[in-house]
Design a protein around this motif. Structure first.
Motif, PDB file in Angstrom:
ATOM      1  N   ARG A   6      51.581  36.436  40.164  1.00  0.00           N
ATOM      2  CA  ARG A   6      51.697  37.044  38.837  1.00  0.00           C
ATOM      3  C   ARG A   6      53.123  37.541  38.625  1.00  0.00           C
ATOM      4  O   ARG A   6      53.779  37.975  39.548  1.00  0.00           O
ATOM      5  CB  ARG A   6      50.744  38.222  38.719  1.00  0.00           C
ATOM      6  CG  ARG A   6      49.309  37.846  38.896  1.00  0.00           C
ATOM      7  CD  ARG A   6      48.470  39.104  38.958  1.00  0.00           C
ATOM      8  NE  ARG A   6      47.115  38.772  39.276  1.00  0.00           N
ATOM      9  CZ  ARG A   6      46.076  39.057  38.514  1.00  0.00           C
ATOM     10  NH1 ARG A   6      46.245  39.703  37.397  1.00  0.00           N
ATOM     11  NH2 ARG A   6      44.881  38.708  38.873  1.00  0.00           N
ATOM     12  N   MET A   7      53.567  37.530  37.398  1.00  0.00           N
ATOM     13  CA  MET A   7      54.903  38.008  37.075  1.00  0.00           C
ATOM     14  C   MET A   7      54.889  39.450  36.588  1.00  0.00           C
ATOM     15  O   MET A   7      55.897  40.094  36.539  1.00  0.00           O
ATOM     16  CB  MET A   7      55.551  37.110  36.013  1.00  0.00           C
ATOM     17  CG  MET A   7      55.737  35.676  36.497  1.00  0.00           C
ATOM     18  SD  MET A   7      56.624  35.533  38.065  1.00  0.00           S
ATOM     19  CE  MET A   7      58.230  36.076  37.598  1.00  0.00           C
ATOM     20  N   GLN A   8      53.683  39.974  36.238  1.00  0.00           N
ATOM     21  CA  GLN A   8      53.558  41.343  35.756  1.00  0.00           C
ATOM     22  C   GLN A   8      52.468  42.046  36.565  1.00  0.00           C
ATOM     23  O   GLN A   8      51.390  41.495  36.784  1.00  0.00           O
ATOM     24  CB  GLN A   8      53.215  41.344  34.279  1.00  0.00           C
ATOM     25  CG  GLN A   8      53.283  42.714  33.648  1.00  0.00           C
ATOM     26  CD  GLN A   8      53.046  42.641  32.152  1.00  0.00           C
ATOM     27  OE1 GLN A   8      52.327  41.776  31.680  1.00  0.00           O
ATOM     28  NE2 GLN A   8      53.649  43.547  31.421  1.00  0.00           N
ATOM     29  N   LEU A  17      57.812  40.893  42.393  1.00  0.00           N
ATOM     30  CA  LEU A  17      58.782  40.146  43.171  1.00  0.00           C
ATOM     31  C   LEU A  17      58.023  39.196  44.086  1.00  0.00           C
ATOM     32  O   LEU A  17      57.208  39.638  44.894  1.00  0.00           O
ATOM     33  CB  LEU A  17      59.633  41.119  43.995  1.00  0.00           C
ATOM     34  CG  LEU A  17      60.685  40.521  44.910  1.00  0.00           C
ATOM     35  CD1 LEU A  17      61.759  39.834  44.077  1.00  0.00           C
ATOM     36  CD2 LEU A  17      61.299  41.610  45.756  1.00  0.00           C
ATOM     37  N   ALA A  18      58.253  37.884  43.956  1.00  0.00           N
ATOM     38  CA  ALA A  18      57.562  36.893  44.775  1.00  0.00           C
ATOM     39  C   ALA A  18      58.195  36.860  46.160  1.00  0.00           C
ATOM     40  O   ALA A  18      59.419  36.756  46.299  1.00  0.00           O
ATOM     41  CB  ALA A  18      57.646  35.526  44.128  1.00  0.00           C
ATOM     42  N   ASN A  25      52.178  33.562  51.002  1.00  0.00           N
ATOM     43  CA  ASN A  25      52.916  34.041  49.829  1.00  0.00           C
ATOM     44  C   ASN A  25      52.206  35.239  49.217  1.00  0.00           C
ATOM     45  O   ASN A  25      50.985  35.316  49.235  1.00  0.00           O
ATOM     46  CB  ASN A  25      53.028  32.934  48.783  1.00  0.00           C
ATOM     47  CG  ASN A  25      53.790  31.748  49.316  1.00  0.00           C
ATOM     48  OD1 ASN A  25      54.677  31.880  50.126  1.00  0.00           O
ATOM     49  ND2 ASN A  25      53.422  30.569  48.853  1.00  0.00           N
ATOM     50  N   PHE A  26      53.001  36.142  48.663  1.00  0.00           N
ATOM     51  CA  PHE A  26      52.443  37.317  48.003  1.00  0.00           C
ATOM     52  C   PHE A  26      53.459  37.857  47.017  1.00  0.00           C
ATOM     53  O   PHE A  26      54.634  37.487  47.043  1.00  0.00           O
ATOM     54  CB  PHE A  26      52.042  38.397  49.024  1.00  0.00           C
ATOM     55  CG  PHE A  26      53.187  38.878  49.884  1.00  0.00           C
ATOM     56  CD1 PHE A  26      53.895  40.009  49.538  1.00  0.00           C
ATOM     57  CD2 PHE A  26      53.536  38.198  51.040  1.00  0.00           C
ATOM     58  CE1 PHE A  26      54.937  40.456  50.331  1.00  0.00           C
ATOM     59  CE2 PHE A  26      54.570  38.633  51.836  1.00  0.00           C
ATOM     60  CZ  PHE A  26      55.277  39.763  51.479  1.00  0.00           C
ATOM     61  N   TYR A  36      49.996  41.811  45.712  1.00  0.00           N
ATOM     62  CA  TYR A  36      49.046  40.811  45.253  1.00  0.00           C
ATOM     63  C   TYR A  36      49.186  39.586  46.147  1.00  0.00           C
ATOM     64  O   TYR A  36      50.246  38.970  46.191  1.00  0.00           O
ATOM     65  CB  TYR A  36      49.328  40.433  43.797  1.00  0.00           C
ATOM     66  CG  TYR A  36      48.488  39.288  43.292  1.00  0.00           C
ATOM     67  CD1 TYR A  36      47.180  39.502  42.908  1.00  0.00           C
ATOM     68  CD2 TYR A  36      49.000  38.000  43.203  1.00  0.00           C
ATOM     69  CE1 TYR A  36      46.397  38.456  42.436  1.00  0.00           C
ATOM     70  CE2 TYR A  36      48.225  36.957  42.752  1.00  0.00           C
ATOM     71  CZ  TYR A  36      46.931  37.185  42.373  1.00  0.00           C
ATOM     72  OH  TYR A  36      46.160  36.159  41.923  1.00  0.00           O
ATOM     73  N   GLU A  37      48.119  39.255  46.902  1.00  0.00           N
ATOM     74  CA  GLU A  37      48.170  38.105  47.789  1.00  0.00           C
ATOM     75  C   GLU A  37      47.891  36.836  47.007  1.00  0.00           C
ATOM     76  O   GLU A  37      46.902  36.743  46.291  1.00  0.00           O
ATOM     77  CB  GLU A  37      47.173  38.277  48.928  1.00  0.00           C
ATOM     78  CG  GLU A  37      47.535  39.427  49.835  1.00  0.00           C
ATOM     79  CD  GLU A  37      46.781  39.384  51.130  1.00  0.00           C
ATOM     80  OE1 GLU A  37      46.405  38.292  51.563  1.00  0.00           O
ATOM     81  OE2 GLU A  37      46.579  40.462  51.692  1.00  0.00           O
TER      82      GLU A  37
END
Length: 69
Positions: A6-8, A17-18, A25-26, A36-37
């Motif tokens: 997610r971007m927000q 922040l990815a 990845n999270f 957020y996983e």
């Protein structure tokens, strides 16, 4: 099942922040620290992973609580 990061932030609507590490990845919120996983594993995969970890022994035991005289 990979899911796009997610971007927000769903908690505070801040910027995400990815990131990635050995586990996958999270996304991490810059404002509140929410994680957020991106990849969710099944219960069976989790149980298999824990069974492997239970069979391992630490290489060196921790020294917490020991007096060094």
């Amino acid at each position: 099942m990979p899911v796009q990061t997610r971007m927000q932030c769903p908690r505070c609507a801040g910027s995400m922040l990815a990131e990635s590490d050995n586990h996958g990845n999270f996304g991490t919120c810059i404002s509140c620290g929410y994680v957020y996983e991106s990849h969710v594993i099944s219960v069976l995969e989790l149980e298999e992973e824990q069974a492997v970890e239970a069979g391992r022994q630490r290489r060196r035991q921790p020294s917490h609580g020991k007096l060094r005289l």
